[in-house]
Design an enzyme around this catalytic site. Structure first.
Site, PDB file in Angstrom:
ATOM      1  N   ASP A 174       0.856  -1.186   0.000  1.00  0.00           N
ATOM      2  CA  ASP A 174       0.000   0.000   0.000  1.00  0.00           C
ATOM      3  C   ASP A 174       0.893   1.236   0.000  1.00  0.00           C
ATOM      4  O   ASP A 174       1.810   1.366   0.816  1.00  0.00           O
ATOM      5  CB  ASP A 174      -0.911  -0.019   1.230  1.00  0.00           C
ATOM      6  CG  ASP A 174      -1.929   1.108   1.220  1.00  0.00           C
ATOM      7  OD1 ASP A 174      -3.141   0.811   1.142  1.00  0.00           O
ATOM      8  OD2 ASP A 174      -1.502   2.292   1.303  1.00  0.00           O
ATOM      9  N   ILE A 175       0.626   2.140  -0.959  1.00  0.00           N
ATOM     10  CA  ILE A 175       1.435   3.361  -1.033  1.00  0.00           C
ATOM     11  C   ILE A 175       1.164   4.231   0.201  1.00  0.00           C
ATOM     12  O   ILE A 175       0.018   4.404   0.610  1.00  0.00           O
ATOM     13  CB  ILE A 175       1.126   4.153  -2.325  1.00  0.00           C
ATOM     14  CG1 ILE A 175       1.438   3.279  -3.547  1.00  0.00           C
ATOM     15  CG2 ILE A 175       1.918   5.458  -2.362  1.00  0.00           C
ATOM     16  CD1 ILE A 175       1.151   3.945  -4.868  1.00  0.00           C
ATOM     17  N   ASN A 182      -2.067  13.070  -4.550  1.00  0.00           N
ATOM     18  CA  ASN A 182      -3.224  13.608  -5.276  1.00  0.00           C
ATOM     19  C   ASN A 182      -3.503  15.048  -4.859  1.00  0.00           C
ATOM     20  O   ASN A 182      -3.768  15.906  -5.711  1.00  0.00           O
ATOM     21  CB  ASN A 182      -4.470  12.767  -4.985  1.00  0.00           C
ATOM     22  CG  ASN A 182      -4.526  11.513  -5.829  1.00  0.00           C
ATOM     23  OD1 ASN A 182      -3.969  11.473  -6.925  1.00  0.00           O
ATOM     24  ND2 ASN A 182      -5.201  10.491  -5.324  1.00  0.00           N
ATOM     25  N   ASP A 191      -2.032   9.338 -10.765  1.00  0.00           N
ATOM     26  CA  ASP A 191      -2.077   8.231 -11.728  1.00  0.00           C
ATOM     27  C   ASP A 191      -0.681   7.887 -12.236  1.00  0.00           C
ATOM     28  O   ASP A 191      -0.329   6.715 -12.416  1.00  0.00           O
ATOM     29  CB  ASP A 191      -2.971   8.591 -12.919  1.00  0.00           C
ATOM     30  CG  ASP A 191      -4.456   8.555 -12.572  1.00  0.00           C
ATOM     31  OD1 ASP A 191      -4.775   8.159 -11.431  1.00  0.00           O
ATOM     32  OD2 ASP A 191      -5.276   8.906 -13.429  1.00  0.00           O
ATOM     33  N   GLU A 217      -4.690   2.343  -4.397  1.00  0.00           N
ATOM     34  CA  GLU A 217      -3.220   2.462  -4.390  1.00  0.00           C
ATOM     35  C   GLU A 217      -2.596   1.254  -3.716  1.00  0.00           C
ATOM     36  O   GLU A 217      -1.577   1.349  -3.060  1.00  0.00           O
ATOM     37  CB  GLU A 217      -2.758   3.770  -3.712  1.00  0.00           C
ATOM     38  CG  GLU A 217      -3.734   4.375  -2.735  1.00  0.00           C
ATOM     39  CD  GLU A 217      -3.800   3.616  -1.408  1.00  0.00           C
ATOM     40  OE1 GLU A 217      -4.655   2.715  -1.309  1.00  0.00           O
ATOM     41  OE2 GLU A 217      -3.017   3.938  -0.485  1.00  0.00           O
TER      42      GLU A 217
HETATM   43  P1  GH3 Z   1      -1.828   5.478   4.068  1.00  0.00           P
HETATM   44  O1  GH3 Z   1      -0.362   5.718   4.213  1.00  0.00           O
HETATM   45  O2  GH3 Z   1      -2.500   5.260   5.387  1.00  0.00           O
HETATM   46  O3  GH3 Z   1      -2.121   4.346   3.145  1.00  0.00           O
HETATM   47  O4  GH3 Z   1      -2.443   6.815   3.476  1.00  0.00           O
HETATM   48  P2  GH3 Z   1      -3.049   7.041   2.058  1.00  0.00           P
HETATM   49  O5  GH3 Z   1      -3.204   8.482   1.848  1.00  0.00           O
HETATM   50  O6  GH3 Z   1      -2.249   6.327   1.024  1.00  0.00           O
HETATM   51  O7  GH3 Z   1      -4.425   6.251   2.178  1.00  0.00           O
HETATM   52  P3  GH3 Z   1      -5.902   6.701   1.914  1.00  0.00           P
HETATM   53  O8  GH3 Z   1      -6.683   5.433   1.927  1.00  0.00           O
HETATM   54  O9  GH3 Z   1      -6.290   7.793   2.870  1.00  0.00           O
HETATM   55  O10 GH3 Z   1      -5.886   7.327   0.483  1.00  0.00           O
HETATM   56  C1  GH3 Z   1      -5.746   6.577  -0.661  1.00  0.00           C
HETATM   57  C2  GH3 Z   1      -5.899   7.507  -1.822  1.00  0.00           C
HETATM   58  O11 GH3 Z   1      -5.675   6.838  -3.067  1.00  0.00           O
HETATM   59  C3  GH3 Z   1      -7.263   8.105  -1.911  1.00  0.00           C
HETATM   60  C4  GH3 Z   1      -7.699   7.878  -3.325  1.00  0.00           C
HETATM   61  O12 GH3 Z   1      -8.250   9.031  -3.899  1.00  0.00           O
HETATM   62  C5  GH3 Z   1      -6.410   7.544  -4.026  1.00  0.00           C
HETATM   63  N1  GH3 Z   1      -6.615   6.716  -5.209  1.00  0.00           N
HETATM   64  C6  GH3 Z   1      -7.195   5.502  -5.281  1.00  0.00           C
HETATM   65  N2  GH3 Z   1      -7.215   5.066  -6.555  1.00  0.00           N
HETATM   66  C7  GH3 Z   1      -6.646   6.039  -7.310  1.00  0.00           C
HETATM   67  C8  GH3 Z   1      -6.378   6.180  -8.710  1.00  0.00           C
HETATM   68  O13 GH3 Z   1      -6.681   5.321  -9.542  1.00  0.00           O
HETATM   69  N3  GH3 Z   1      -5.754   7.317  -9.122  1.00  0.00           N
HETATM   70  C9  GH3 Z   1      -5.406   8.292  -8.236  1.00  0.00           C
HETATM   71  N4  GH3 Z   1      -4.783   9.362  -8.717  1.00  0.00           N
HETATM   72  N5  GH3 Z   1      -5.665   8.189  -6.925  1.00  0.00           N
HETATM   73  C10 GH3 Z   1      -6.262   7.082  -6.448  1.00  0.00           C
HETATM   74 MG    MG Z   2      -2.116   4.194   1.128  1.00  0.00          MG
HETATM   75 MG    MG Z   3      -4.991   1.910   0.813  1.00  0.00          MG
END
Ligand code: GH3
Ligand code: MG
Ligand code: MG
Ligand code: MG
Length: 293
Positions: A174-175, A182, A191, A217
Site C-alpha cells: 500500500d502506497i 493527489n 495516476d 493504491e
Molecule cells: P496510508 O499511508 O494510510 O495508506 O495513506 P493514504 O493516503 O495512502 O491512504 P488513503 O486510503 O487515505 O488514500 C488513498 C488515496 O488513493 C485516496 C484515493 O483518492 C487515491 N486513489 C485511489 N485510486 C486512485 C487512482 O486510480 N488514481 C489516483 N490518482 N488516486 C487514487
Molecule cells: Mg495508502
Molecule cells: Mg490503501
C-alpha cells in the site's frame, strides 16, 4: 483456395476461374492430400470433391473437422451426381455449402466468396474474443493484472503449490500517504505515480511472480517457490526499489503457505496494517497462520 478433385480437368477449370478472380489455388488429387495441404497452407476455403481415392470427400471432411488447425476452414462440397442425399449428409457433417459440377463461373465465385467471408469473420471474432479476454484481466491504468485475474491466478497457484510442495507467498503493498500526492499534484500526477510504482514492481520480481493491482493504491505480489529467497527478503527488495525509484514509499504485509487463499490474503492484510502502524515504509512478513481447525 484448396481445390481437391481427382479429375485433372475439373481442377484445371476451377483453377482457371479462381485464379482469374484473384485467388491463389493449391490442388489436391485425393482426400488425404487435401487434409495434408489444408494443414500446411493458410487455406481460406476448401473445394472438396465427393468421390476421390484414398480418402473420399466425407472422410476428408471428417479429418478436417477433427483437427483444431483446420476445423474452421469452410468446406464447399463438389458433387457430380444429381442425387441430393450426399450433399445433405455433407452439410450435416459440417460442410459449409455445396456446388454441383460443373459449376457456373458466377456461382462458383459467389459461393467461394461467401465461404471466404465466413472465414474472415471467424478470424475477426477470435481476435475480438482474445482482446476482450485481455481487457477483462487487465487494469487499464497500470497495465497490471486486475484483482479478478490475481484471484484466479492465486487459486491456480495455490493448487500447484500443494501438488508440487512449493511455498507460495502473498505480499500486499500500500502506497504511503498517497492522498497527499493527489492533493499536491492532482489526480493525474497520482495516476502517473501509480504507473511508476507498477513498473518498478514488475521489474523487481521474477518472471514467474505475478504483480497485480489489488485496488486503489494497493498492489499485490504472488510469488511462487520462494524457497531460495524468503518472502520477507523479497518484500524488503520491493520496498527498497519503490523508495529508490519513485517519489513515494510503500508499506508491505506478507504471508506464505500453507494456507487457503482467503486466509493468506487476510494474514497479509493484517501484517500490512501492522507495517502502517509501525511507521510506514516498512515490511511485516509473518509465517504461516495457524491451521484452521
Ligand atoms: P496510508 O499511508 O494510510 O495508506 O495513506 P493514504 O493516503 O495512502 O491512504 P488513503 O486510503 O487515505 O488514500 C488513498 C488515496 O488513493 C485516496 C484515493 O483518492 C487515491 N486513489 C485511489 N485510486 C486512485 C487512482 O486510480 N488514481 C489516483 N490518482 N488516486 C487514487
Ligand atoms: Mg495508502
Ligand atoms: Mg490503501
Ligand atoms: Mg471425383
Amino acid at each position: 483456395v484448396l481445390v481437391a478433385d481427382d479429375s485433372e480437368t475439373v481442377r484445371a477449370v476451377l483453377r482457371l476461374e479462381l485464379v482469374h478472380a484473384g485467388y491463389q489455388v493449391v490442388e489436391a488429387t485425393n482426400g488425404q492430400e487435401a487434409v495434408e495441404l489444408a494443414r500446411q497452407y493458410d487455406v481460406a476455403v476448401v473445394l472438396l470433391d465427393v468421390e476421390m481415392p484414398v480418402l473420399d470427400g466425407h472422410q476428408a471432411l471428417a479429418a478436417l473437422k477433427a483437427d483444431e488447425a483446420t476445423r474452421d476452414i469452410p468446406v464447399v462440397f463438389l458433387s457430380g451426381r444429381g442425387a441430393g442425399d450426399d450433399l445433405v449428409q455433407a452439410l450435416r457433417e459440417g460442410a459449409h455449402d455445396y456446388l454441383r459440377k460443373p459449376p457456373e463461373p458466377a456461382e462458383l465465385l459467389a459461393r467461394v466468396g461467401a465461404a471466404n467471408r465466413i472465414k474472415e469473420l471467424q478470424g475477426e471474432l477470435r481476435r475480438r474474443a482474445e482482446e476482450l479476454d485481455l481487457v477483462s484481466r487487465t487494469d487499464y491504468l497500470t497495465g497490471l493484472s486486475n484483482r479478478r485475474h490475481v484471484e484466479e491466478h492465486l487459486r491456480a497457484a495455490l493448487a500447484a503449490s500443494v501438488r508440487h510442495g512449493h511455498t507460495l507467498a502473498v505480499l500486499l503493498l500500500d502506497i504511503d500517504h498517497f492522498k497527499r500526492v493527489n492533493d499536491e499534484g492532482g489526480h493525474a500526477a497520482g495516476d502517473e505515480v501509480l504507473g511508476s510504482v507498477a513498473r518498478t514492481l514488475v521489474s523487481a520480481v521474477r518472471l514467474e511472480d505475478l504483480v497485480g493491482r489489488w485496488g486503489g493504491e494497493e498492489f499485490i505480489v504472488v510469488a511462487t517457490n520462494t524457497a531460495e529467497h524468503s518472502a520477507a527478503a523479497l518484500a524488503e527488495r520491493l520496498r527498497h526499489a519503490v523508495e529508490s525509484s519513485t517519489p513515494v514509499t510503500v508499506s508491505i504485509g506478507g504471508s506464505w503457505t500453507p494456507a487457503p487463499a482467503d486466509r493468506l490474503i487476510a494474514a497479509a492484510d493484517a501484517n500490512l496494517y501492522a507495517a502502517k502502524d509501525a511507521g510506514r515504509n516498512r515490511v511485516v512478513v509473518d509465517g504461516p497462520p495457524p491451521p484452521v481447525v
